[in-house]
Design a protein around this motif. Structure first.
Motif, PDB file in Angstrom:
ATOM      1  N   CYS A 101      -1.396  13.078  -4.105  1.00  0.00           N
ATOM      2  CA  CYS A 101      -2.815  12.895  -3.185  1.00  0.00           C
ATOM      3  C   CYS A 101      -2.467  13.780  -1.983  1.00  0.00           C
ATOM      4  CB  CYS A 101      -2.907  11.406  -2.965  1.00  0.00           C
ATOM      5  SG  CYS A 101      -4.597  11.030  -2.428  1.00  0.00           S
ATOM      6  N   GLU A 136      -1.644   3.944  -0.646  1.00  0.00           N
ATOM      7  CA  GLU A 136      -2.363   3.698  -1.856  1.00  0.00           C
ATOM      8  C   GLU A 136      -2.360   2.298  -2.193  1.00  0.00           C
ATOM      9  OE1 GLU A 136      -3.750   6.258  -3.346  1.00  0.00           O
ATOM     10  OE2 GLU A 136      -2.821   8.144  -2.682  1.00  0.00           O
ATOM     11  N   HIS A 162      -7.639  14.079   5.439  1.00  0.00           N
ATOM     12  CA  HIS A 162      -7.309  14.178   4.352  1.00  0.00           C
ATOM     13  C   HIS A 162      -7.747  15.417   3.771  1.00  0.00           C
ATOM     14  CE1 HIS A 162      -6.433  12.597   0.153  1.00  0.00           C
ATOM     15  NE2 HIS A 162      -5.722  11.701   0.647  1.00  0.00           N
TER      16      HIS A 162
HETATM   17 ZN   LIG Z   1      -4.619  10.369  -0.065  1.00  0.00          ZN
END
Ligand SMILES: [Zn+2]
Ligand SMILES: [Zn+2]
Length: 390
Positions: A101, A136, A162
């Protein structure tokens, strides 16, 4: 020299840090090596370090001048339970765990901003560098808030970032107001009475009840949610039984719900509980619902959004900043920090060729590091200006 170029002077160091974190991914609340690395770097650059703020959370505090202004900048540190398939030289050395991610990149960008701001000191006030565990779905943001994050480290505003696959490197995307959905996970357990598969009259079949509940739950978004108020309810798991000739005792249903309003999420929870319990009762079974609200809707403060957009515009061409990005149904637990303090959350480009996040071939793009670090640094200089700078 502008800030992005100034940070490029140590792009190689930052890239090494990023790849080191990438090679050693850690699941939420287990970011021991990562938080050690963060603390060591902050200390090396003369920044006061506070450990164990909400488990493995770290806060670095940097003050210059005597201004009362304060700002929080937040990065997430955790990885995902995914087996990496990138084949990269610096691929995960921790089997079954992967930075899929880009939180390795987020952590590195915040470190880059910290290094630049500690070296240049061109601001008046206090910057709190917030390194959060467990984004998460494990509740890292709330763990830090519960540990007194904003009481111990006052922040007039708080900002997060992000990466976004598909968006070009050096580009940014944001919108004021609701930008990401709130999210919940749920488990429904349907308990009946097991029996031989050839003797259904002896059973209370939980499989049939679970199937009916699964179908009926689809009525919540289509029939109960106001059209125009985006919401999702997805059943992502339905499990029962282990043998062809045994009607099992229980069946389980699991899934996720998303919405941009807390009230809508509450309504979905209430209606899910009513449907599940009463449909199960109709079959003579019992259903229990465990509905866990994990992510608040993410809502950007309009003034803070303007502030980070203007900071971005000081670094890159205005055409590279999308100020009206479409909201997404994905979730992000920085939303809880934004419920505590005004602030904003922005996306930065990870490149057109990037694999999607949560994919086993995803990798954070190191070319984005100077842009993300530079944006945080520019934001601090603009939000906490030195008196001499006007
Ligand atoms: Zn993330
Ligand atoms: Zn993620």
């Amino acid at each position: 020299m502008d800030i992005v170029d100034a940070i490029r002077a140590y792009h190689d160091d930052l890239t090494s840090i990023r790849r080191s974190i990438h090679a050693h991914p850690e699941i939420g609340f287990e970011e021991y090596r990562t938080s050690d690395l963060v603390a060591a770097k902050l200390t090396e650059w003369g920044i006061a370090v506070h450990r164990a703020v909400g488990g493995t959370g770290v806060v670095g505090v940097l003050s210059r001048g005597n201004g009362a202004g304060s700002i929080g900048l937040r990065a997430d540190m955790d990885a995902l339970p995914i087996t990496e398939a990138t084949g990269l030289a610096y691929a995960s050395t921790n089997p079954g765990v992967m930075h899929a991610c880009g939180h390795d990149g987020h952590t590195t960008m915040l470190l880059g901003a910290a290094r630049y701001l500690a070296a240049t000191g061109n601001f008046d006030g206090t910057v709190n560098f917030i390194f959060q565990p467990a984004e998460e779905g494990l509740g890292g943001a709330n763990a830090m808030i519960s540990a007194g994050l904003f009481d111990r480290f006052p922040c007039q505003q708080v900002f997060g970032m992000h990466n976004r696959p598909g968006l070009e490197v050096g580009a940014f995307a944001i919108k004021p107001g609701p930008m990401m959905a709130g999210g919940a996970f749920f488990d429904i357990t349907v308990t009946g009475r097991g029996a031989h598969g050839a003797r259904p009259e002896d059973s209370v079949d939980p499989v049939l009840a679970a199937a009916a509940i699964t179908s009926a739950l689809q009525s919540i978004v289509s029939r109960n949610v106001t059209p125009g108020d985006p919401a999702v309810l997805s059943i992502t798991g339905l499990q029962a039984g282990t043998a062809y000739n045994v009607i099992p005792e229980t069946a389980t249903i699991r899934g996720t719900a998303r919405s941009f309003k807390r009230e809508t999420m509450q309504m979905m929870e209430d209606n899910m509980k009513r449907l599940a319990s009463q449909i199960a009762a109709g079959f003579g079974a019992v259903a229990t619902v465990d509905f866990r609200f994990l992510f608040a809707p993410l809502v950007n403060d309009p003034a803070a959004t303007d502030a980070i957009v203007e900071a971005a515009a000081s670094l890159v061409d205005a055409a590279k900043i999308d100020r009206a990005s479409a909201p997404v149904m994905g979730s992000e637990d920085f939303s809880f920090m934004l419920e505590s303090r005004p602030g904003a959350y922005i996306n930065l480009g990870n490149g057109a060729a990037s694999a999607p996040v949560h994919n086993d071939r995803y990798d954070f793009n190191d070319a984005a590091i100077p842009f993300g670090a530079g944006l945080y640094a520019a934001l601090v200089e603009r939000q906490l200006p030195r008196a001499s700078a006007g």
